[in-house]
Scaffold this motif. Structure first.
Motif, PDB file in Angstrom:
ATOM      1  N   UNK A 135       0.877  -1.177   0.000  1.00  8.26           N
ATOM      2  CA  UNK A 135       0.000   0.000   0.000  1.00  8.26           C
ATOM      3  C   UNK A 135       0.912   1.224   0.000  1.00  8.26           C
ATOM      4  N   UNK A 136       0.675   2.146  -0.911  1.00 13.92           N
ATOM      5  CA  UNK A 136       1.525   3.335  -0.990  1.00 13.92           C
ATOM      6  C   UNK A 136       0.686   4.564  -1.290  1.00 13.92           C
ATOM      7  N   UNK A 137       1.316   5.721  -1.113  1.00 14.19           N
ATOM      8  CA  UNK A 137       0.654   6.990  -1.420  1.00 14.19           C
ATOM      9  C   UNK A 137       1.217   7.493  -2.747  1.00 14.19           C
ATOM     10  N   UNK A 138       0.319   7.751  -3.685  1.00 12.72           N
ATOM     11  CA  UNK A 138       0.722   8.286  -4.987  1.00 12.72           C
ATOM     12  C   UNK A 138      -0.013   9.613  -5.173  1.00 12.72           C
ATOM     13  N   UNK A 139       0.688  10.705  -4.904  1.00 12.94           N
ATOM     14  CA  UNK A 139       0.025  12.006  -4.929  1.00 12.94           C
ATOM     15  C   UNK A 139      -1.014  12.085  -3.842  1.00 12.94           C
ATOM     16  N   UNK A 140      -2.257  12.390  -4.225  1.00  8.89           N
ATOM     17  CA  UNK A 140      -3.337  12.459  -3.234  1.00  8.89           C
ATOM     18  C   UNK A 140      -4.094  11.143  -3.123  1.00  8.89           C
ATOM     19  N   UNK A 141      -3.643  10.130  -3.818  1.00  5.78           N
ATOM     20  CA  UNK A 141      -4.354   8.846  -3.823  1.00  5.78           C
ATOM     21  C   UNK A 141      -3.551   7.759  -3.111  1.00  5.78           C
ATOM     22  N   UNK A 142      -4.259   6.701  -2.758  1.00  8.05           N
ATOM     23  CA  UNK A 142      -3.629   5.510  -2.202  1.00  8.05           C
ATOM     24  C   UNK A 142      -3.633   4.432  -3.283  1.00  8.05           C
ATOM     25  N   UNK A 151      -5.146  -1.060  -7.416  1.00 11.44           N
ATOM     26  CA  UNK A 151      -6.396  -0.330  -7.196  1.00 11.44           C
ATOM     27  C   UNK A 151      -6.017   1.006  -6.571  1.00 11.44           C
ATOM     28  N   UNK A 152      -6.610   2.089  -7.027  1.00 12.35           N
ATOM     29  CA  UNK A 152      -6.317   3.405  -6.476  1.00 12.35           C
ATOM     30  C   UNK A 152      -7.602   4.095  -6.010  1.00 12.35           C
ATOM     31  N   UNK A 153      -7.450   4.893  -4.951  1.00 12.31           N
ATOM     32  CA  UNK A 153      -8.588   5.652  -4.432  1.00 12.31           C
ATOM     33  C   UNK A 153      -8.085   6.826  -3.615  1.00 12.31           C
ATOM     34  N   UNK A 154      -8.913   7.846  -3.516  1.00  9.61           N
ATOM     35  CA  UNK A 154      -8.553   9.013  -2.713  1.00  9.61           C
ATOM     36  C   UNK A 154      -8.692   8.768  -1.225  1.00  9.61           C
ATOM     37  N   UNK A 178      -0.422   1.098   9.792  1.00  8.68           N
ATOM     38  CA  UNK A 178      -0.452   2.326  10.589  1.00  8.68           C
ATOM     39  C   UNK A 178       0.967   2.850  10.815  1.00  8.68           C
ATOM     40  N   UNK A 179       1.874   1.947  11.182  1.00  7.22           N
ATOM     41  CA  UNK A 179       3.259   2.353  11.425  1.00  7.22           C
ATOM     42  C   UNK A 179       3.926   2.842  10.142  1.00  7.22           C
ATOM     43  N   UNK A 180       3.583   2.218   9.017  1.00  4.72           N
ATOM     44  CA  UNK A 180       4.132   2.644   7.722  1.00  4.72           C
ATOM     45  C   UNK A 180       3.807   4.116   7.444  1.00  4.72           C
ATOM     46  N   UNK A 181       2.600   4.529   7.856  1.00  3.71           N
ATOM     47  CA  UNK A 181       2.180   5.908   7.611  1.00  3.71           C
ATOM     48  C   UNK A 181       2.419   6.823   8.813  1.00  3.71           C
ATOM     49  N   UNK A 182       3.235   6.353   9.762  1.00  2.00           N
ATOM     50  CA  UNK A 182       3.684   7.210  10.853  1.00  2.00           C
ATOM     51  C   UNK A 182       2.772   7.289  12.055  1.00  2.00           C
ATOM     52  N   UNK A 354     -10.483   9.333  10.803  1.00  5.83           N
ATOM     53  CA  UNK A 354      -9.402   9.643   9.869  1.00  5.83           C
ATOM     54  C   UNK A 354      -8.103   9.934  10.624  1.00  5.83           C
ATOM     55  N   UNK A 355      -6.993   9.488  10.038  1.00  6.07           N
ATOM     56  CA  UNK A 355      -5.686   9.794  10.612  1.00  6.07           C
ATOM     57  C   UNK A 355      -5.438  11.297  10.502  1.00  6.07           C
ATOM     58  N   UNK A 356      -5.092  11.922  11.602  1.00 12.33           N
ATOM     59  CA  UNK A 356      -4.905  13.371  11.606  1.00 12.33           C
ATOM     60  C   UNK A 356      -3.742  13.805  10.720  1.00 12.33           C
ATOM     61  N   UNK A 357      -2.730  12.954  10.613  1.00 11.03           N
ATOM     62  CA  UNK A 357      -1.523  13.321   9.869  1.00 11.03           C
ATOM     63  C   UNK A 357      -1.522  12.822   8.425  1.00 11.03           C
ATOM     64  N   UNK A 358      -2.536  11.995   8.079  1.00  4.09           N
ATOM     65  CA  UNK A 358      -2.585  11.427   6.722  1.00  4.09           C
ATOM     66  C   UNK A 358      -4.014  11.578   6.183  1.00  4.09           C
ATOM     67  N   UNK A 359      -4.319  12.676   5.512  1.00  2.56           N
ATOM     68  CA  UNK A 359      -5.667  12.864   4.969  1.00  2.56           C
ATOM     69  C   UNK A 359      -6.086  11.711   4.061  1.00  2.56           C
TER      70      UNK A 359
END
Length: 393
Positions: A135-142, A151-154, A178-182, A354-359
């Motif tokens: 699972x990764x972040x690509x711009x504003x999408x996951x 599969x991608x989604x906002x 969760x740890x991956x995204x801080x 929602x994660x406060x640090x990861x919209x």
């Protein structure tokens, strides 16, 4: 070429399906991914196959969390009455068993069918047997990579549960993500789980295996009055499962057998009426015979009642009322109904999950550091947290 959706939900359990329904109803394009071949497996096996789907007495006090206030918002906005209304709309018969616990009259599969039907009505795509590699972040999408393609989604909602009952496919996936995204993940441990005893104590209690009785079991200021079951591994039954979420290794628990009976009055009356009786004869009118015998032997209260002073009777009552037992451990995640700890709620918005640090990133259900008592509370948290996230994406 990635398939694009508004929302990707990982996990087709109670929380994930409820989030999908709420998001789909709002016109979002939603896909639910799960590595399992069937949705709602924990729902299927819950409540002896009848699914204890909620508890009418649900309130924040029925939950454990490092932040006891976190669950208030979600629980207030999707209540047991809201879920019952859905169940009633689908014509599912149910009953209250005890202590506000609601069960299906027929089968837990009725709840799964209801959720699947609601998902279909909301145009949700369900994709099962999908192993997720990254699972990764690509711009504003996951971007979620699967063997069938990305599969991608906002918005990404993580509803993969905790570590309890690994044979059902439970893993620590949500915690790693969760740890991956801080985000911070608090220590996890088995909850609502039978407790084990050391070999010496287990041998001493071996004659009691299979015996059940009403008891109050306490740890510190917390206590539960429900059934206690002696097993060949240690202690089980609802009262033990409840206290296991509060117990920590090295601590004692206090057991009070049949706490609603005034045993001192019973024994004194029996002494007046027939002093030749043995204490275990009287106690066995209120306790299983082998348990009565064990308590008498443990207290040293042998001989006829006539030979027992008030002080001696009080010693026997204390053995019934203040039985200190030091468990060696628990049966672990293998039989635990839930996982305590998990994604730290300080990093999540209590209204949206929602994660406060990861919209766009949400965590719901069992993987969050909110754990309910036995009796339908954890399902209500799944419905409420899933609805909160699904209503926000």
């Amino acid at each position: 070429m990635a398939r694009n959706y508004d929302v990707v939900i990982i996990g087709a359990g109670a929380a994930g399906m409820m989030a999908a329904i709420a998001a789909g109803r709002r016109g979002r394009s939603v896909i639910v991914l799960d590595h399992a071949k069937s949705p709602g497996e924990k729902i299927r096996i819950s409540g002896g196959g009848r699914c204890n789907f909620t508890n009418i007495h649900t309130s924040p006090k029925n939950f454990l969390s490092a932040n006891p206030h976190f669950a208030k918002s979600a629980l207030a906005r999707f209540t047991p009455a809201d879920f019952i209304a859905m169940v009633d709309r689908h014509g599912i018969a149910w009953h209250e068993k005890t202590l506000g616990q609601l069960f299906c009259d027929d089968s837990a599969k009725d709840i799964i069918r209801m959720l699947l039907q609601e998902m279909r009505s909301a145009d949700v795509t369900l994709s099962l047997g999908r192993e997720i590699s990254t699972v990764s972040r690509v711009g504003d999408a996951f971007r979620i990579e699967t063997p069938e393609g990305p599969v991608e989604a906002g918005a990404l909602i993580v509803a993969t549960g905790g570590k309890s009952i690994p044979k059902m496919g439970a893993t620590g996936f949500a915690y790693r993500l969760a740890e991956q995204f801080g985000l911070t993940v608090l220590e996890t441990r088995p909850g609502l789980v039978p407790l084990t005893l050391d070999p010496g104590l287990l041998e001493n209690l071996a004659p009691l295996a299979g015996i059940a009785t009403q008891a109050e079991i306490r740890h510190g200021k917390t206590g539960f009055r429900e059934a206690l079951l002696f097993t060949h591994r240690g202690l089980s039954g609802p009262a033990v499962l409840q206290i296991s979420s509060y117990w920590r290794e090295g601590d004692e628990i206090l057991v009070s057998l049949e706490p609603d009976i005034d045993f001192l009055a019973v024994l004194k009356a029996a002494r007046r009426e027939n002093g030749k009786q043995a204490p275990q004869t009287v106690l066995s009118l209120h306790l299983p015979k082998r348990l009565a015998q064990h308590v008498v032997e443990r207290s040293g209260s042998t001989g006829p009642l006539a030979d027992h002073s008030d002080k001696a009777l009080q010693t026997l009552v204390d053995a019934l009322r203040c039985w200190a037992i030091k468990p060696a451990g628990s049966e672990g995640y293998r039989t635990a109904e839930v996982t305590l700890g998990g994604v730290d709620t300080t990093g999540l918005d209590s209204k949206t999950m929602q994660a406060k640090s990861v919209p766009g990133l949400y965590f719901i259900g069992e993987c969050v550091d909110v754990t309910g008592w036995l009796g339908g509370y954890n399902f209500q948290w799944a419905w409420a947290s899933g609805h909160a996230a699904g209503s926000a994406v």
